[in-house]
Scaffold this active site. Sequence first.
Site, PDB file in Angstrom:
ATOM      1  N   HIS A  91     -47.781  -5.195 -22.784  1.00  0.00           N
ATOM      2  CA  HIS A  91     -48.280  -3.984 -21.967  1.00  0.00           C
ATOM      3  C   HIS A  91     -47.664  -2.685 -22.461  1.00  0.00           C
ATOM      4  CE1 HIS A  91     -48.936  -6.711 -18.739  1.00  0.00           C
ATOM      5  NE2 HIS A  91     -47.700  -7.373 -18.950  1.00  0.00           N
ATOM      6  N   HIS A 121     -46.322   5.149 -22.727  1.00  0.00           N
ATOM      7  CA  HIS A 121     -47.706   5.060 -22.020  1.00  0.00           C
ATOM      8  C   HIS A 121     -48.644   5.881 -22.983  1.00  0.00           C
ATOM      9  CE1 HIS A 121     -45.937   3.088 -18.343  1.00  0.00           C
ATOM     10  NE2 HIS A 121     -44.881   3.692 -18.830  1.00  0.00           N
ATOM     11  N   HIS A 145     -40.885   6.965 -21.557  1.00  0.00           N
ATOM     12  CA  HIS A 145     -39.847   6.738 -20.272  1.00  0.00           C
ATOM     13  C   HIS A 145     -38.687   6.169 -20.713  1.00  0.00           C
ATOM     14  CE1 HIS A 145     -43.498   6.289 -17.174  1.00  0.00           C
ATOM     15  NE2 HIS A 145     -43.228   7.466 -17.343  1.00  0.00           N
ATOM     16  N   THR A 232     -45.137  -0.128 -13.098  1.00  0.00           N
ATOM     17  CA  THR A 232     -45.647  -1.592 -13.435  1.00  0.00           C
ATOM     18  C   THR A 232     -45.356  -2.429 -12.427  1.00  0.00           C
ATOM     19  OG1 THR A 232     -43.967  -2.076 -14.786  1.00  0.00           O
ATOM     20  CG2 THR A 232     -46.004  -1.164 -15.754  1.00  0.00           C
TER      21      THR A 232
HETATM   22 ZN   LIG Z   1     -43.026   3.349 -18.383  1.00  0.00          ZN
END
Ligand SMILES: [Zn+2]
Length: 318
Positions: A91, A121, A145, A232
């Site tokens: 992911h 991201h 992040h 998520t």
């Molecule tokens: Zn994140």
Amino acid sequence: MNTPLDTMFVLGSVLVALVHGESGQIHWCYNNASCNENVWVSAPLGFCNGTRQSPLNINTTSVKGNSSLIAFNFTGFSNRSTMTTIENTGHTVKVTLGDGLVKISGGGLPGTYDVQQFHLHWGNGSGVPGSEHTVDGKRYPMELHIVTVKSEYKGNITLALTDPEGLAALGFLIEKTNDSSLPKSWKILTSYLPNVTNSDQKANITQQFPLDDLLVGVDRTKYYRYLGSLTTPDCDEVVIWTVFKDPVKVSKNLIDLFSTSLYTSDPVLMTNTYRSTQVPNGRSIMTQASASSPLMTADRLFLLSLVMLHVLLWERDA
Ligand SMILES: [Zn+2]
Ligand SMILES: *[C@@H]1O[C@H](CO)[C@@H](O)[C@H](O)[C@H]1NC(C)=O
Ligand SMILES: *[C@@H]1O[C@H](CO)[C@@H](O)[C@H](O)[C@H]1NC(C)=O
Ligand SMILES: *[C@@H]1O[C@H](CO)[C@@H](O)[C@H](O)[C@H]1NC(C)=O
Ligand SMILES: *[C@@H]1O[C@H](CO)[C@@H](O)[C@H](O)[C@H]1NC(C)=O
Ligand SMILES: *[C@@H]1O[C@H](CO)[C@@H](O)[C@H](O)[C@H]1NC(C)=O
Ligand SMILES: *[C@@H]1O[C@H](CO)[C@@H](O)[C@H](O)[C@H]1NC(C)=O
Ligand SMILES: *[C@@H]1O[C@H](CO)[C@@H](O)[C@H](O)[C@H]1NC(C)=O
Ligand SMILES: *[C@@H]1O[C@H](CO)[C@@H](O)[C@H](O)[C@H]1NC(C)=O
Ligand SMILES: *[C@@H]1O[C@H](CO)[C@@H](O)[C@H](O)[C@H]1NC(C)=O
Ligand SMILES: *[C@@H]1O[C@H](CO)[C@@H](O)[C@H](O)[C@H]1NC(C)=O
Ligand SMILES: *[C@@H]1O[C@H](CO)[C@@H](O)[C@H](O)[C@H]1NC(C)=O
């Protein structure tokens, strides 16, 4: 070999999983209608249908001042040997740090938090933005992040997920620049991407750099703050969010590498790895209290009129 006890245990786990909608075993994704964010909410997976979800759009005209939002203490951010491994999770790409080496405190947080990992991201190259938080509707090319866990849990995530302030996440918006292969730290970071092309691939970080170097150009005393969730599944509502106002500037050619090097488990190129902005549900976004305004506030105007009334009355009586 199933004893009745095993069966009961398995059934019990299934029941618990159903009640909480845990997605541990469920495949979730960003870009396929069979597992995308609409499914996270409608299933629902974990807490994704909750009321303090992330990310948010930051409306800068409705941000509120809060004098508790002082400077952070960043410990271990200048240490050049804290990163251990880099991993393609299917992911995102995630870098794990050694236990207890890097910490944050201050910043209006209720105590000290240990940095565990950072991940990113992105959209589809520098031309299609993919940050999670947006500012006045603007989506940035990428978002970094840094995930931290309240120190008192000593890295026990299960415990941290039961505390509404168990995690603190630091969000850094990434802006694109035309120059080539800068900053140096981002060139080193992206040099590992060919080693983690496929889902579940992991590599050791051998050429080290301090976390500080990834965050160049950001005044880390200026930030937005709100209470939210993981972005998520299971979307646990346990995150104190900090989004820094200044972006980190990264060369387009390096930004492009994320959406052209990494594959999901499907396998397709990993693109547009962000969740849509969520409804605030009455939450306000806070920032540093502004220095006393030279303009008249309603409160001050009221006080001043009281003083003037006093003077007038006093003069009349005298
Ligand atoms: Zn994140
Ligand atoms: C979407 O997911 C389904 C179920 O996993 C799979 O059969 C299908 O091929 C996927 N579609 C795309 C475009 O990846
Ligand atoms: C989320 O879904 C669960 C399970 O269906 C439900 O119990 C809960 O009330 C929902 N939460 C919200 C905020 O709708
Ligand atoms: C931003 O906040 C202002 C002031 O509260 C409001 O008037 C405006 O509609 C908001 N804009 C958006 C896009 O939410
Ligand atoms: C930097 O991290 C290493 C662990 O990789 C640790 O041994 C060392 O003490 C740290 N340096 C400082 C100044 O904290
Ligand atoms: C920040 O670090 C300084 C120096 O180490 C220390 O005196 C101070 O108490 C720390 N503040 C917080 C809020 O942890
Ligand atoms: C201001 O921030 C502090 C620290 O994060 C928080 O505890 C407090 O509730 C905030 N004040 C308001 C009015 O939201
Ligand atoms: C991403 O961009 C590339 C190159 O422009 C394009 O070929 C591809 O279709 C795009 N992918 C998605 C998911 O939009
Ligand atoms: C985390 O804490 C819980 C509750 O105290 C405990 O059951 C569990 O074994 C701990 N997990 C780890 C990995 O230490
Ligand atoms: C960056 O490159 C684009 C496309 O070549 C150009 O339009 C833009 O003006 C450049 N920006 C700067 C700051 O040089
Ligand atoms: C990354 O892959 C290259 C080429 O296969 C290899 O030489 C290098 O040792 C790998 N680096 C790491 C850290 O695994
Ligand atoms: C990474 O380092 C560990 C020891 O720290 C070693 O056991 C492992 O083989 C290394 N992995 C790779 C892919 O080099």
